[in-house]
Design an enzyme around this catalytic site. Structure first.
Site, PDB file in Angstrom:
ATOM      1  N   TYR A 467      29.147 -85.285  38.212  1.00 29.18           N
ATOM      2  CA  TYR A 467      30.028 -83.506  37.141  1.00 29.18           C
ATOM      3  C   TYR A 467      30.312 -82.860  38.568  1.00 29.18           C
ATOM      4  O   TYR A 467      31.498 -82.346  39.130  1.00 29.18           O
ATOM      5  CB  TYR A 467      29.140 -83.283  36.634  1.00 29.18           C
ATOM      6  CG  TYR A 467      29.285 -82.302  35.648  1.00 29.18           C
ATOM      7  CD1 TYR A 467      29.698 -82.453  34.545  1.00 29.18           C
ATOM      8  CD2 TYR A 467      29.426 -80.821  36.571  1.00 29.18           C
ATOM      9  CE1 TYR A 467      30.212 -81.338  33.623  1.00 29.18           C
ATOM     10  CE2 TYR A 467      30.078 -79.237  35.046  1.00 29.18           C
ATOM     11  CZ  TYR A 467      30.162 -79.966  33.891  1.00 29.18           C
ATOM     12  OH  TYR A 467      30.558 -79.221  33.425  1.00 29.18           O
ATOM     13  N   SER A 548      34.021 -83.985  30.997  1.00 24.73           N
ATOM     14  CA  SER A 548      34.637 -82.654  30.664  1.00 24.73           C
ATOM     15  C   SER A 548      34.707 -82.184  32.764  1.00 24.73           C
ATOM     16  O   SER A 548      36.493 -83.032  33.426  1.00 24.73           O
ATOM     17  CB  SER A 548      33.454 -81.877  30.487  1.00 24.73           C
ATOM     18  OG  SER A 548      33.735 -80.151  30.262  1.00 24.73           O
ATOM     19  N   ASP A 630      38.001 -81.869  19.446  1.00 20.95           N
ATOM     20  CA  ASP A 630      37.252 -81.416  20.229  1.00 20.95           C
ATOM     21  C   ASP A 630      37.998 -80.196  20.919  1.00 20.95           C
ATOM     22  O   ASP A 630      39.147 -79.966  21.423  1.00 20.95           O
ATOM     23  CB  ASP A 630      37.756 -81.574  22.376  1.00 20.95           C
ATOM     24  CG  ASP A 630      37.020 -81.793  23.212  1.00 20.95           C
ATOM     25  OD1 ASP A 630      36.212 -80.219  23.458  1.00 20.95           O
ATOM     26  OD2 ASP A 630      36.880 -82.364  24.117  1.00 20.95           O
ATOM     27  N   HIS A 662      33.520 -82.042  21.593  1.00 20.98           N
ATOM     28  CA  HIS A 662      33.056 -82.242  22.468  1.00 20.98           C
ATOM     29  C   HIS A 662      32.994 -82.993  23.185  1.00 20.98           C
ATOM     30  O   HIS A 662      32.723 -83.702  24.632  1.00 20.98           O
ATOM     31  CB  HIS A 662      33.041 -80.778  23.983  1.00 20.98           C
ATOM     32  CG  HIS A 662      33.382 -80.723  25.339  1.00 20.98           C
ATOM     33  ND1 HIS A 662      34.628 -81.133  26.547  1.00 20.98           N
ATOM     34  CD2 HIS A 662      32.290 -80.231  26.256  1.00 20.98           C
ATOM     35  CE1 HIS A 662      34.443 -80.858  27.323  1.00 20.98           C
ATOM     36  NE2 HIS A 662      33.304 -80.727  27.549  1.00 20.98           N
TER      37      HIS A 662
END
Length: 689
Positions: A467, A548, A630, A662
């Site tokens: 991430y 994301s 989203d 999302h």
């Protein structure tokens, strides 16, 4: 093997795929359905797809999962989804009944029945219930947030817990990003879309008002107005008996927020502390977790430190601060949890949890280890009721051990209350922690899950996840989906704790902000190279996955380090860093990434995957996944990336869920389908050969 990045030629041509940013435009949706059909035809036709999807759905809907709860008065409340209730039930039980293996639940709201009655597709967004003024009085007034299809924008409706019905003439907020917060049973704070000019550039509320029951919203009284370039504003009342206070918050950016104490006459008094500090108030205490050094009265407190002060004295001008935690090179503060009388610190030591109890006082706060805290596994804490007791819920998990919920009081050894079942066979699997060396010499930790005595033959199918943003820490946790969809099929699973995350506190995050973002990418590449150098895998068998901000990460891996990987799964991603700030909530992330309209574009362009695609490059196969609903990260990022890659002849599959927000999916069936698509793609590309 070199990890030097490659990048495509510079191109400032006008974007030919802007039309795909029209989320529900007829032409765009036709494009989506066409590309969905291609991905589904390849992946759903796989001989193992249907069984895998059914397996994953069974895991998600298992009725012996732990029903996690929130205490309100005499009841524990839970939101639950299963096969018979895909959109879910909001329900409650008593603490005594909750201890039973199969608690009896009282259903308050059946979301599937509500959808059928109203012809809607509501997705649960939570409940905010008003604490009664008297301890023995029943809880009654609740504000329920519901989203259409899982979008961030939602509506708020009032529900009566005593009569168990919607309040027909109660508080109601139209669909928008924002919310309501109780002041008392006849008034709320409201921050929402009040019409033209009432939202920030990020699409969040700029104005907060106080609204009386039975009056039109148009007559609500303005409490605070932020600026158009702020991120969001809000207000709330602390209902702790004897410490009732009202606060207004103003977030100028992700790491730049102001807190105000609101007097009864509406006067606001700013809490004069650094905007970047995380601020928390509990009874008489104000605590501050610093994100940057703070010099006060000749003393400098380091970033990552936790400080405490008497709030009333502080607001009157006193500046006596108590240092509760100071980070080291290997430790950071993961969380601080208040109970009635204590503050429990959750400290990360090389990404491993250590728990300590502090006893507040006017001098130094005594500190001792939390009784019964486990030595291994990821541990998270929550207070059962921080106003009334010192009870704690403690959740313990790791990659191979099913999650266990403990209950106890500070000073006593917590006892197991609920344990999730083993949902995949972990026999012969082991977890190990390793450290890679990034390009600038930084030591980067990562966890590896695979067979004991794994053979260093370079042929192990390996999935690397990361991430690296917004100070989010990736800690070991039990993932039945990964276990069943990847580990049980012979795959190796790796999680990289790269810079940009919070594993070592603010410094670890700030090391990869804005123009330093490349360090997160270099860290991830270093972990990949370490896996290859150790013979765990090879580029042919190494896949990566991220969503994301993690989608931005793996998008950069695709275009800068294509020779390291054999497959890429990129989910709900940011990919066009030239326009991200103009799409939905994108403007709220400029503190993280930078402003493309100014000089920042010089470095933003370097990590904008959409602008670094090269028609002559040899990219690994890519699966891009997003959601039409989203409204946080615009689906246009994934759509446009796919269109350009198709134009250039690169291997890419695209799937867009029509609902889901999302999170990508609105219910368990959709989640199972999305997971099955990803694992099938990875198996097709990384196994064999």
């Amino acid at each position: 093997m070199s990890s030097q990045p490659t990048r495509g030629p510079e191109s400032e041509a006008l974007d030919p795929y802007r039309w795909l940013e029209e989320v529900e435009g007829e032409r765009g949706l036709e494009w989506v359905h066409t590309h969905n059909a291609v991905a589904q035809a390849r992946l759903e036709a796989d001989p193992g797809f249907a069984a895998l999807q059914a397996d994953l759905l069974a895991i998600l809907e298992a009725d012996d999962r732990i029903p996690f709860v929130v205490k309100r008065g005499a009841h524990y409340y839970n939101f639950w989804q299963d096969g018979a209730h895909p959109r879910g039930l909001w329900r409650r039980t008593t603490p005594a009944e909750y201890r039973q293996p199969r608690p009896a639940w009282e259903v308050l709201i059946d979301l599937d029945a509500l959808n059928a009655a109203e012809g809607e597709n509501w997705v649960w967004h939570g409940a905010h219930c008003l604490k009664p003024r008297h301890p023995d009085a029943p809880w009654r007034h609740c504000l329920i947030s519901l989203s259409r299809g899982g979008a961030d924008a939602d509506v708020t409706r009032e529900f009566d817990l005593v009569e168990q019905r919607w309040v027909g003439d109660g508080f109601f907020r139209d669909e928008a990003k924002g919310g309501l917060a109780w002041i008392d049973h006849d008034s709320v704070y409201v921050y929402t879309d009040f019409g033209e000019g009432s939202l920030t550039a990020s699409g969040y509320p700029r104005i907060v008002k106080a609204w009386r029951r039975g009056t039109p919203l148009a007559e609500a009284t303005t409490v605070f107005e932020g600026e158009a370039d702020d991120m969001v504003v809000g207000a709330m009342r602390d209902h702790t008996r004897g410490y009732e206070r009202d606060f207004v918050s103003r977030a100028r950016a992700f790491y730049d927020n102001e807190l105000y104490l609101r007097e009864a006459d509406g006067t606001l008094h700013r809490v004069e502390v650094p905007n970047s500090a995380r601020k928390q108030v509990h009874r008489r205490w104000l605590t501050l977790e610093l994100r940057e050094p703070w010099t006060l009265d000749g003393t400098t407190y380091p970033a990552g430190a936790l400080l405490a002060a008497d709030l009333e004295a502080f607001m009157a001008g006193a500046r006596g601060l108590q240092v509760l935690f100071t980070p080291t090179e290997r430790t950071s503060l993961a969380d601080a949890t208040w109970t009635r009388h204590y503050l429990v610190l959750n400290v990360l030591d090389d990404v491993r949890n250590r728990l300590y109890v502090l006893t507040p006082g006017d001098g130094e706060w005594p500190c001792e280890p939390l009784a019964g805290a486990p030595e291994l596994g990821t541990v998270s804490l929550s207070a059962v009721d921080d106003e009334e007791s010192d009870e704690l819920f403690m959740v313990v998990t790791d990659y191979l051990t099913p999650t266990t919920l403990y209950h106890g009081r500070v000073g006593e050894v917590p006892q197991p209350l609920k344990q999730a079942p083993a949902l995949f066979d972990a026999t012969g699997l082991a977890v190990s922690q390793h450290f890679a060396t990034s390009r600038d010499g930084t030591r980067v930790p990562y966890f590896l899950v695979g067979r004991e005595g794994i053979e260093a033959n370079g042929a192990n199918p390996t999935l690397l996840y990361g991430y690296g943003g917004f100070e989010v820490s990736l800690l070991p946790s039990y993932s039945p989906g990964v276990g069943r969809g990847w580990l049980s099929r012979g795959g190796v699973y790796v999680v990289a704790n790269i810079r940009g995350g919070g594993e070592y506190g603010p410094r670890w995050h700030q090391a990869a902000l804005r123009e330093k973002r490349h360090r997160a990418h270099e860290d991830f590449a270093a972990v990949a190279e370490d896996l290859i150098a150790r013979g765990i895998t090879s580029p042919r068998h190494l896949g990566i996955q991220g969503g994301s901000n993690g989608g931005l990460l793996v998008g950069n891996m695709l275009v800068k380090y294509p020779r390291l990987f054999g497959a890429v799964v990129c989910q709900v991603p940011l990919l066009d860093m030239r326009r991200y700030h103009e799409l939905l909530a994108g403007a709220s992330w400029m503190a993280e990434y930078g402003d493309p309209d100014g000089d920042d574009w010089a470095f933003l362009r370097d990590y904008s995957p959409y602008h670094n695609l090269d028609a002559t490059a040899d990219y690994p196969p890519l699966l891009l996944m997003t959601s039409t609903r989203d409204d946080r990260v615009h689906p246009g990022h994934a759509r446009k990336m796919t269109a350009r890659m198709r134009e250039q002849g690169h291997p890419v599959l695209y799937y867009e869920n029509i609902e889901g927000g999302h999170g990508g999916a609105a219910d368990n069936r959709q989640r199972a389908h999305m997971q099955a698509l990803a694992f099938t793609f990875l198996e097709q590309t990384l196994f064999g050969g």
